[in-house]
Design a protein around this motif. Structure first.
Motif, short mmCIF file in Angstrom:
data_model
loop_
_atom_site.label_atom_id
_atom_site.label_comp_id
_atom_site.label_asym_id
_atom_site.label_seq_id
_atom_site.Cartn_x
_atom_site.Cartn_y
_atom_site.Cartn_z
N UNK A 206 0.85 -1.18 0.00
CA UNK A 206 0.00 0.00 0.00
C UNK A 206 0.89 1.25 0.00
N UNK A 207 0.32 2.44 -0.21
CA UNK A 207 1.15 3.65 -0.26
C UNK A 207 2.02 3.86 0.97
N UNK A 208 1.55 3.39 2.15
CA UNK A 208 2.34 3.59 3.38
C UNK A 208 3.40 2.52 3.57
N UNK A 209 3.52 1.59 2.60
CA UNK A 209 4.55 0.57 2.69
C UNK A 209 4.10 -0.74 3.31
N UNK A 210 2.82 -0.88 3.63
CA UNK A 210 2.30 -2.11 4.22
C UNK A 210 2.26 -3.18 3.13
N UNK A 251 12.47 3.19 4.05
CA UNK A 251 11.84 4.40 4.59
C UNK A 251 12.16 5.61 3.72
N UNK A 252 13.38 5.67 3.21
CA UNK A 252 13.74 6.78 2.32
C UNK A 252 12.86 6.78 1.07
N UNK A 254 9.85 5.45 0.73
CA UNK A 254 8.48 5.78 1.10
C UNK A 254 8.33 7.28 1.33
N UNK A 255 9.35 7.89 1.90
CA UNK A 255 9.27 9.32 2.21
C UNK A 255 9.45 10.22 1.00
N UNK A 256 10.22 9.77 0.03
CA UNK A 256 10.55 10.63 -1.12
C UNK A 256 9.89 10.20 -2.42
N UNK A 257 9.46 8.94 -2.51
CA UNK A 257 8.95 8.42 -3.77
C UNK A 257 10.04 7.97 -4.72
N UNK A 258 11.31 8.00 -4.26
CA UNK A 258 12.42 7.55 -5.10
C UNK A 258 12.35 6.05 -5.30
N UNK A 259 12.82 5.55 -6.45
CA UNK A 259 12.85 4.09 -6.66
C UNK A 259 13.66 3.41 -5.56
N UNK A 260 13.23 2.21 -5.21
CA UNK A 260 13.88 1.42 -4.15
C UNK A 260 14.79 0.41 -4.81
N UNK A 261 16.05 0.36 -4.37
CA UNK A 261 16.99 -0.64 -4.87
C UNK A 261 18.03 -0.92 -3.81
N UNK A 262 18.23 -2.19 -3.52
CA UNK A 262 19.18 -2.58 -2.49
C UNK A 262 19.54 -4.04 -2.67
N UNK A 263 20.75 -4.40 -2.32
CA UNK A 263 21.18 -5.79 -2.26
C UNK A 263 21.24 -6.21 -0.79
N UNK A 264 20.66 -7.35 -0.48
CA UNK A 264 20.68 -7.83 0.89
C UNK A 264 20.61 -9.36 0.87
N UNK A 265 20.82 -9.92 2.05
CA UNK A 265 20.78 -11.39 2.17
C UNK A 265 19.42 -11.79 2.73
N UNK A 266 18.79 -12.75 2.03
CA UNK A 266 17.44 -13.20 2.37
C UNK A 266 17.51 -14.67 2.79
N UNK A 267 16.80 -15.00 3.86
CA UNK A 267 16.84 -16.38 4.37
C UNK A 267 16.12 -17.32 3.41
N UNK A 268 16.84 -18.34 2.96
CA UNK A 268 16.31 -19.36 2.06
C UNK A 268 15.54 -20.39 2.87
#
Length: 511
Positions: A206-210, A251-252, A254-268
Motif C-alpha cells: 500500500x502507499x504507506x509501505x504495508x 523508509x527513504x 516511502x518518504x521521497x517516492x524515489x525508486x527502491x533498490x538494495x542488495x541484501x541477504x534473504x533467508x532461504x
C-alpha cells in the motif's frame, strides 16, 4: 501512398494520412456547435458576405460542420472550392468564379447557389495535414477582401483549429479512459497470473509501505507460511546484519517516492542466506499521488560470489603489476651501480617508473582495506598522490585547485608521465629548486575540453632553452598530445614557467 486530389490538379495529397488525421477529431461533437457557429457568423459579418462555412474535405465529399447563410450540410468533393484552398499557404481568393477556369463550369457556380466570390483560409493540422477551410461566399463578384478582413479570417481559422484540437484531445482522453476502465476490470487476475509465472519474487505494498501481496515464488524461496510476511513481517527474513540498512533504504523511498533498490541477504527455505537484489517502483495516479508500490526480489547469489572471486583475482593481478614496477625500479638501480655513467639516466628512469607505479596504484582494483581515501576516479586525488613526494615537511608546495574531472586507468598513465616531468623539471631548474618556490595547478572544464594549467612562481629566473627539446619535454608532448589527444603551450615568464595543456574531456574517462 500519394494519390491525386480530384479537385486540385497538379497537387498530390496523402489521402490515407488525411483520413487518419480526420478520424482523430470528434467531429460529431462539433457539428452545428454554438462555438463554431459564432465563428462563421462573425466571419460573414466581418467580410460582409451572405455565407460563411467551416468545411472539412473528406474522401468523396466536403462536410460543413458549421455554416451561416446556407442550408446544405455537404456537397460532392469534385465541386469543392475548399479542396483547393486547403492546399495553399494563405487565404485563397476567387474574385469572380465565372472567370476562373477551375470553377467556371462548377455546378455550385452555374447552379442554384450561384457562387461568384469565394475566400477561404486553410485549416491545417499541427503536423501539416490539410483538412479543409474556413470560407466566406458571395453571389456577386468582388475585388477581394480588405487587409483587416484578411487578417480577421486568418485569425478565425486559427480559432477553428483550436476547437478541432480540443475535440481531438477530448476524444483521445475519453478513449484512454474507456480503455483504462476495461484494463482495470481484469488487471488484478492477469497480474497475479503473470507474477506467479515470473522467476523473480514479486510483491506489492500500500502507499504507506504495508506489504499485502507476494507471489508464489516468494513463498517457495523463503518457505514461510502464506500471510506470515504481510505488513512488517518481511524484515524478519532478512539477514540480521542487513535489517537496519534495508529499513533505512525502504523508509527513504516511502518518504521521497524515489525508486527502491538494495542488495541484501534473504533467508532461504533451507536455512541459509542468499544474496538478492530488491527493487521497487511507485505507481502514481493522475495527481501524482502514490497509490501502490510494486517490487521484485531477484536471486543474485551466484553472480555475487562470482563477482567477488573476479574482484579478488583482479586485486591480485593488479598487486603483482605493482610489484613488477618495484622489480623494474630495483633492476635499474642494480644496473646503475655497475655502470656509474648510467646513474643519472637511471635515476630519472627510476623516478618515472615510480610515478607510473603511484598512478597505477591509485586507480587499480583495491580491497576495502587498501582502497585510497580519495575516490579513485578523481583527477585531484591522482594529482595529490603524484605530488606527495614533493612535500616539504608540513608544506605542500604544489597546490591543486579548480574543477574535478573523472578519470580512469586509461588516462592515469599519460597524466602521471606529464605531471611527473613537470614536477621533476621544476625541482631541478624551476620553482621547486628553491625553498620559497611554489606551483599552482588549476583545472578548468570548458565544454567538451579541459585546461590543465601549471604555473610556477618564486623560483629562479627561467628562460626558454636553446636548441631542441630534451627527452623530458618529448615525454610531455607524447603524453599530452599523442596519448590524450591534447595540445601543450609553454610560456617562459619572468616569475616562472607556465604550461597550459588543453585536453578533450572524453580522453580522461571512458564513461
Amino acid at each position: 501512398m500519394l494519390c491525386a486530389a480530384p479537385t486540385a490538379p497538379g497537387w498530390t495529397v496523402d489521402e490515407a494520412a488525411r483520413a487518419a488525421a480526420m478520424a482523430t477529431y470528434d467531429l460529431e461533437s462539433l457539428r452545428d456547435s454554438s462555438a463554431l457557429k459564432q465563428i462563421t457568423d462573425f466571419a460573414a459579418a466581418l467580410c460582409e458576405a451572405p455565407v460563411a462555412l467551416v468545411s472539412l474535405v473528406e474522401t468523396t465529399r466536403q462536410t460543413f460542420i458549421a455554416r451561416t447563410g446556407l442550408s446544405e450540410t455537404e456537397t460532392p468533393r469534385e465541386m469543392s472550392f475548399c479542396a483547393h484552398a486547403m492546399l495553399g499557404d494563405g487565404i485563397m481568393v476567387v474574385p469572380d468564379a465565372t472567370r476562373d477556369p477551375r470553377f467556371a463550369d462548377n455546378a455550385l457556380v452555374t447552379g442554384d447557389l450561384h457562387i461568384r466570390f469565394y475566400a477561404g483560409a486553410p485549416l491545417i493540422s499541427d503536423d501539416g495535414i490539410p483538412l479543409g477551410s474556413l470560407c466566406v461566399i458571395d453571389t456577386v463578384p468582388r475585388d477581394g477582401l480588405t487587409p483587416l478582413q484578411m487578417q480577421g479570417l486568418a485569425t478565425l481559422a486559427d480559432n477553428v483549429m483550436a476547437r478541432l484540437r480540443d475535440s481531438r484531445d477530448a476524444a483521445a482522453w475519453r478513449a484512454a479512459e474507456r480503455n483504462t476502465r476495461r484494463q482495470l476490470t481484469d488487471s488484478e487476475d492477469r497480474f497475479r497470473t503473470l507474477a506467479d509465472t515470473m522467476p523473480q519474487m514479486v510483491w506489492s505494498t500500500l502507499p504507506d509501505g504495508f506489504h499485502d501481496y507476494y507471489n508464489a515464488r516468494w513463498y517457495e524461496f523463503t518457505g514461510t507460511p502464506q500471510g506470515s510476511t504481510d505488513g512488517e513481517g518481511w524484515n524478519d527474513v532478512f539477514h540480521p546484519e542487513d535489517q537496519a540498512r534495508a529499513w533505512d533504504v525502504w523508509r527513504h523511498s516511502l518518504g521521497t517516492g524515489d525508486p527502491y533498490q538494495i542488495e541484501y541477504r534473504l533467508r532461504h527455505f533451507d536455512g541459509t542466506y542468499r544474496w538478492v537484489l530488491g527493487r521497487a517502483l511507485p505507481i502514481r495516479d493522475a495527481a501524482g499521488r502514490i497509490t501502490r508500490w510494486f517490487g521484485t526480489c531477484t536471486d543474485i547469489h551466484e553472480q555475487k560470489l562470482a563477482l567477488h572471486e573476479r574482484e579478488l583475482i583482479s586485486q591480485e593481478l593488479s598487486h603483482r603489476i605493482k610489484n613488477i614496477f618495484s622489480v623494474i625500479s630495483g633492476l635499474i638501480s642494480f644496473a646503475a651501480r655497475s655502470r656509474p655513467a648510467f646513474a643519472p639516466v637511471a635515476a630519472d628512469l627510476r623516478q618515472r617508473i615510480t610515478a607510473l607505479g603511484r598512478a597505477h596504484d591509485f586507480v587499480r582494483p583495491h580491497s576495502p582495506a587498501s582502497r585510497p581515501m580519495v575516490k579513485q576516479d578523481s583527477l585531484h586525488g591522482l594529482l595529490a598522490e603524484l605530488f606527495e613526494p614533493y612535500r616539504r615537511e608540513d608544506r605542500q608546495p604544489i597546490a591543486i585547485a579548480g574543477d574535478e574531472i573523472p578519470i580512469d586507468d586509461r588516462s592515469a598513465t599519460p597524466l602521471a608521465l606529464l605531471f611527473h616531468e613537470l614536477a621533476t623539471n621544476a625541482t631541478k631548474y624551476g620553482a621547486l629548486s628553491t625553498d620559497d618556490g611554489s606551483v599552482d595547478v588549476t583545472v578548468a572544464r570548458e565544454g567538451d575540453h579541459a585546461t590543465l594549467r601549471w604555473a610556477e612562481q618564486d623560483g629562479p629566473p627561467v628562460r626558454e632553452p636553446d636548441g631542441p627539446h630534451g627527452f623530458g619535454s618529448q615525454l610531455i608532448e607524447l603524453s599530452a598530445v599523442r596519448q590524450l589527444g591534447g595540445s601543450v603551450m609553454r610560456e617562459w615568464r619572468p616569475e616562472g614557467l607556465v604550461v597550459i595543456v588543453r585536453v578533450p574531456v572524453a580522453a580522461f574517462s571512458r564513461t
